[in-house]
Design a protein around this motif. Sequence first.
Motif, PDB file in Angstrom:
ATOM      1  N   ILE A 179       0.844   4.477  -3.039  1.00 57.91           N
ATOM      2  CA  ILE A 179       1.622   5.838  -3.259  1.00 57.91           C
ATOM      3  C   ILE A 179       2.488   6.470  -3.085  1.00 57.91           C
ATOM      4  O   ILE A 179       2.610   7.787  -4.090  1.00 57.91           O
ATOM      5  N   GLU A 180       3.737   6.084  -2.679  1.00 56.37           N
ATOM      6  CA  GLU A 180       5.573   6.678  -2.755  1.00 56.37           C
ATOM      7  C   GLU A 180       5.622   6.672  -4.688  1.00 56.37           C
ATOM      8  O   GLU A 180       5.903   7.488  -4.739  1.00 56.37           O
ATOM      9  N   GLY A 181       5.037   5.484  -5.864  1.00 57.14           N
ATOM     10  CA  GLY A 181       4.757   5.574  -6.857  1.00 57.14           C
ATOM     11  C   GLY A 181       4.299   6.613  -7.425  1.00 57.14           C
ATOM     12  O   GLY A 181       5.065   6.760  -8.350  1.00 57.14           O
ATOM     13  N   ARG A 182       3.401   6.660  -6.394  1.00 54.42           N
ATOM     14  CA  ARG A 182       2.597   7.760  -7.214  1.00 54.42           C
ATOM     15  C   ARG A 182       2.855   9.019  -7.303  1.00 54.42           C
ATOM     16  O   ARG A 182       2.729  10.010  -8.318  1.00 54.42           O
ATOM     17  N   GLN A 183       3.366   9.634  -6.080  1.00 54.80           N
ATOM     18  CA  GLN A 183       4.191  10.656  -5.873  1.00 54.80           C
ATOM     19  C   GLN A 183       5.598  11.172  -6.528  1.00 54.80           C
ATOM     20  O   GLN A 183       5.824  11.938  -7.492  1.00 54.80           O
ATOM     21  N   TYR A 184       6.332  10.161  -6.686  1.00 55.19           N
ATOM     22  CA  TYR A 184       7.613  10.177  -7.653  1.00 55.19           C
ATOM     23  C   TYR A 184       7.233  10.084  -9.352  1.00 55.19           C
ATOM     24  O   TYR A 184       7.470  11.353  -9.683  1.00 55.19           O
ATOM     25  N   THR A 236       4.127  11.301  -9.911  1.00 51.76           N
ATOM     26  CA  THR A 236       3.639  13.229 -10.545  1.00 51.76           C
ATOM     27  C   THR A 236       4.909  13.956 -10.308  1.00 51.76           C
ATOM     28  O   THR A 236       4.648  15.068 -11.467  1.00 51.76           O
ATOM     29  N   SER A 278       0.737  -1.447   0.226  1.00 53.61           N
ATOM     30  CA  SER A 278      -0.500   0.177  -0.254  1.00 53.61           C
ATOM     31  C   SER A 278       1.058   1.272  -0.287  1.00 53.61           C
ATOM     32  O   SER A 278       0.506   2.032  -0.589  1.00 53.61           O
ATOM     33  N   LEU A 279       1.774   1.678   0.726  1.00 53.01           N
ATOM     34  CA  LEU A 279       2.489   1.970   1.028  1.00 53.01           C
ATOM     35  C   LEU A 279       3.496   2.750  -0.481  1.00 53.01           C
ATOM     36  O   LEU A 279       4.426   3.584  -0.828  1.00 53.01           O
ATOM     37  N   GLY A 280       3.779   1.520  -0.791  1.00 53.30           N
ATOM     38  CA  GLY A 280       5.051   1.033  -2.259  1.00 53.30           C
ATOM     39  C   GLY A 280       3.800   2.076  -3.296  1.00 53.30           C
ATOM     40  O   GLY A 280       4.976   2.848  -4.086  1.00 53.30           O
TER      41      GLY A 280
END
Length: 123
Positions: A36-41, A43, A32-34
């Motif tokens: 979220i972090e992947g989307r932020q990166y 973006t 789940s955190l991966g």
Amino acid sequence: MAGSQDMFDAIVMADERFHGEGYQEGYEEGNSLGIIEGRQYGTLHGAKIGSEIGCYQGFAFAWRCLLHTCTTEKDSKKMKALESLIEMIQKFPYDDPTYDKLHEDLDKIRGKFKQVCSLYVSL
């Protein structure tokens, strides 16, 4: 005696059971955190690429307007390179992050931009 044996097995197997449960919980939370972090990166880097391409596009449109009335042979070569840059920018796949040649096309645009810049230094 069978009841005490089951109790003993439950105690001995508790470590293995808790290890399995802990692994599963950690895997789910990490997944789940991966995401979220992947989307932020994605973006952040997508915005950087978009900003860079937008800068090149603004440069190209401005020079196209400035050279629109020039008709010398030297200017026609510059316009051809400029139109090539604009065409590359317009064909760039902005909305397809899975495009396998995205970085390759971006490098080509950067190269064409440098070429166009070198042509306009002599103005």
